[in-house]
Design a protein around this motif. Structure first.
Motif, PDB file in Angstrom:
ATOM      1  N   THR A 192       0.687  -1.299   0.179  1.00  0.00           N
ATOM      2  CA  THR A 192       0.036   0.109  -0.033  1.00  0.00           C
ATOM      3  C   THR A 192       1.031   1.875  -0.401  1.00  0.00           C
ATOM      4  N   TYR A 209      -0.775  11.061   8.372  1.00  0.00           N
ATOM      5  CA  TYR A 209      -1.730   9.467   7.275  1.00  0.00           C
ATOM      6  C   TYR A 209      -3.233   8.838   8.674  1.00  0.00           C
ATOM      7  N   LYS A 240      -5.959   7.422   3.904  1.00  0.00           N
ATOM      8  CA  LYS A 240      -5.718   8.672   3.056  1.00  0.00           C
ATOM      9  C   LYS A 240      -4.456   9.534   3.684  1.00  0.00           C
ATOM     10  N   LEU A 241      -4.423  10.490   3.164  1.00  0.00           N
ATOM     11  CA  LEU A 241      -3.459  11.699   3.995  1.00  0.00           C
ATOM     12  C   LEU A 241      -4.592  12.303   5.072  1.00  0.00           C
ATOM     13  N   SER A 242      -4.201  12.361   6.313  1.00  0.00           N
ATOM     14  CA  SER A 242      -5.209  13.561   6.927  1.00  0.00           C
ATOM     15  C   SER A 242      -4.776  14.863   6.942  1.00  0.00           C
TER      16      SER A 242
END
Length: 560
Positions: free
Chosen positions: A419, A455, A461-463
């Protein structure tokens, strides 16, 4: 005999004037010459008819061949035009022979009329020559401009040139394809080079065979606190840059390695006394880029600039090199023991990540996916107080490379693709460090553009991105703290303590505070022990980028 105006003109034009007596004397000769000239004119007419027939056939053939034959070699056309003009001059000379009879004049006029009839429809400019010759030359040149030249040498040359051009284009396309394929194959070879090395059939994924070893849990006050105070405790000055730090589970012994090729063993609680460890097999020592120590201090592993991984004895026969693991071809920049401590993950500048079975000394698995130098690797936390990962589950492996790429691997499945943590848009390709938070559900990645990307693993996903002042420089190290809402970052100017809890949303709140100690230095490693009480930082560049004083700083972490 009475002469007309036309007779006077012809006489002046052809003979320059003559008398009747001279005309009578030459009648017989003129008759013979006229007869021979008529024969020659007949032959010329037949030749012209043959030329016209040949031209018509050629025009029909070229019409079927398409427009590709309409490109005429200008130089060849000019040369052939000059040749035709020379031939027409000879033809004109023959036609303008000294003939003066009514029959010859009528013959010439009829031939001219016939040629005019044959060439009707062609726009030809008259030349300053005999009309018949002018019509022939102009019509023939115009015709050849519309189609092509009936010249075998020119045609064959053009065909050869066309073939050469076509072949040249095909060769260029083939060369471009070959170059693209070569680049693809070379990059694939660089990425998959380790696949050509046989995986040891007796080596196993030890994480699936053995349970994880117990770790020291942090003090509950450090886990549940709302903030931290980080205070400098000791500064150790060293003659060389320090690239790596490792310690035993209870911080009894601390080890440092750097550019001088030696490994130093420090008694952490007894006035920081130090002893040596190095490879006694060579006078030229290889700098130590990474280290990993067994939790009870039985043995130590060191990743060298030469690409070897040294296995050292610590407790018994201290300082002896037991074995060298040889598979990497470039500096081994990161080492991480598996939770069971029977396995080792190594990352190198040769873009390979390998899983070693320390029981056999062989490779159990290679992780193929990075295309740049490896900078860090770490396992998802298992025993964190707030960990979302069940102790019975196998933790994920995270690897980060210098090009900014971070990959998550499922160690159980060799066929599963990793991932990828996608960086934000316009993010420069650079990352020297990444880490998990204490709960194992958030990842921090330090970037070159003075920012830290956060993340969310659960959401995938990117926070958000945490921005430092633009003058801070690249973020070289990041490290999580026990409560899960704080982490440390090291950039060229300072070390910062970040608070990313919910109360940071209020207006005017500053997310970080500066930790005193380092200023204007590249931090090669930040190490927080399992208990969360101590922080050790080392200054060094690992031949990447940066500079600073050759020192190690030791901090004490307290809840606030």
């Amino acid at each position: 005999m009475e002469k007309s105006l036309d007779d006077d003109f012809l006489e002046k034009e052809f003979f320059g004037g003559s008398s009747e007596e001279e005309e009578d004397d030459n009648d017989e000769n003129n008759y013979n010459e006229m007869e021979s000239q008529e024969n020659e004119n007949s032959n010329l007419k037949q030749n012209l008819a043959g030329i016209d027939l040949k031209a018509n056939n050629f025009k029909e053939n070229t019409h079927n061949q398409g427009n590709s034959r309409k490109d005429i070699n200008t130089q060849s056309l000019d040369n052939i035009g000059i040749k035709l003009e020379n031939q027409s001059t000879d033809f004109k000379h023959k036609l303008n022979s000294p003939i003066f009879t009514n029959n010859s004049e009528e013959t010439l006029n009829s031939e001219s009329a016939e040629l005019e009839k044959d060439k009707k429809g062609m726009d030809v400019e008259p030349l300053d020559v005999d009309p018949m010759v002018a019509d022939f030359i102009s019509s023939y040149k115009t015709f050849m401009q519309d189609v092509s030249l009936d010249d075998k040498s020119v045609q064959s040359k053009r065909e050869d040139l066309n073939i050469e051009n076509i072949n040249s284009e095909k060769i260029d396309r083939n060369l471009d394809d070959i170059k693209k394929q070569r680049v693809t194959v070379e990059s694939k070879i660089k990425v998959n080079e380790v696949e050509s090395k046989e995986i040891d059939k007796y080596s196993k994924i030890t994480m699936l065979e053995y349970p994880p070893r117990g770790q020291i849990k942090p003090d509950p006050e450090l886990v549940n606190c709302r903030g931290y105070e980080v205070t400098p405790y000791v500064s150790a000055l060293i003659n060389y840059q320090v690239y790596s730090i490792a310690s035993t589970r209870n911080m009894r012994w601390l080890f440092t390695g750097g550019e001088d090729g030696h490994i130093y063993k420090w008694d952490f609680f007894a006035s920081m006394n130090d002893t040596f460890k190095d490879d006694g097999k060579s006078n030229i020592l290889s700098p130590v880029y990474s280290m990993a120590v067994q939790s009870e201090g039985l043995w130590l592993l060191s990743g060298k600039k030469s690409g070897d991984i040294g296995l050292w004895s610590i407790r018994h026969d201290e300082g002896r090199c037991i074995h060298n693991l040889k598979r990497h071809r470039e500096p081994v920049s990161t080492l991480k023991l598996t939770p069971d401590e029977y396995g080792l993950v190594s990352g190198s500048w040769d873009k390979n990540v390998l899983y070693w079975d320390l029981n056999t000394g062989g490779i159990s698995r290679s992780f193929i996916g990075h295309v740049s130098q490896l900078s860090s690797c770490s396992f998802q936390p298992l025993d964190g107080s707030n960990s979302t990962l069940s102790p019975n589950r196998v933790p994920l492996l995270m690897t980060t490379s210098v090009d900014g790429q971070s990959l998550l691997w499922d160690v159980r499945d060799k066929t599963a693709l990793p991932t990828r943590l996608v960086p934000p848009l316009k993010t420069p390709p650079w990352a020297l460090s990444s880490c998990w938070n204490a709960n194992g559900n958030v990842i921090y990645v330090g970037r070159r553009n003075s920012s830290i990307d956060e993340y969310d693993i659960v959401a995938g996903k990117l926070s958000r991105s945490h921005k430092l002042p633009s003058s801070s420089g690249p973020v070289s190290q990041v490290c999580g703290l026990p409560n899960g809402s704080h982490f440390l970052s090291a950039s060229y100017d300072n070390i910062r303590l970040w608070d990313i809890s919910n109360n940071t949303n209020r207006k005017g709140y500053i997310q970080f505070q500066v930790i005193p100690g380092h200023h204007g230095a590249t931090i090669s490693q930040m190490y927080v022990d399992d208990s969360g009480k101590y922080l050790i930082t080392a200054v060094g560049s690992r031949d990447w980028d940066g500079s600073g004083a050759n020192s190690c700083l030791f901090y004490e972490i307290n809840p606030s």
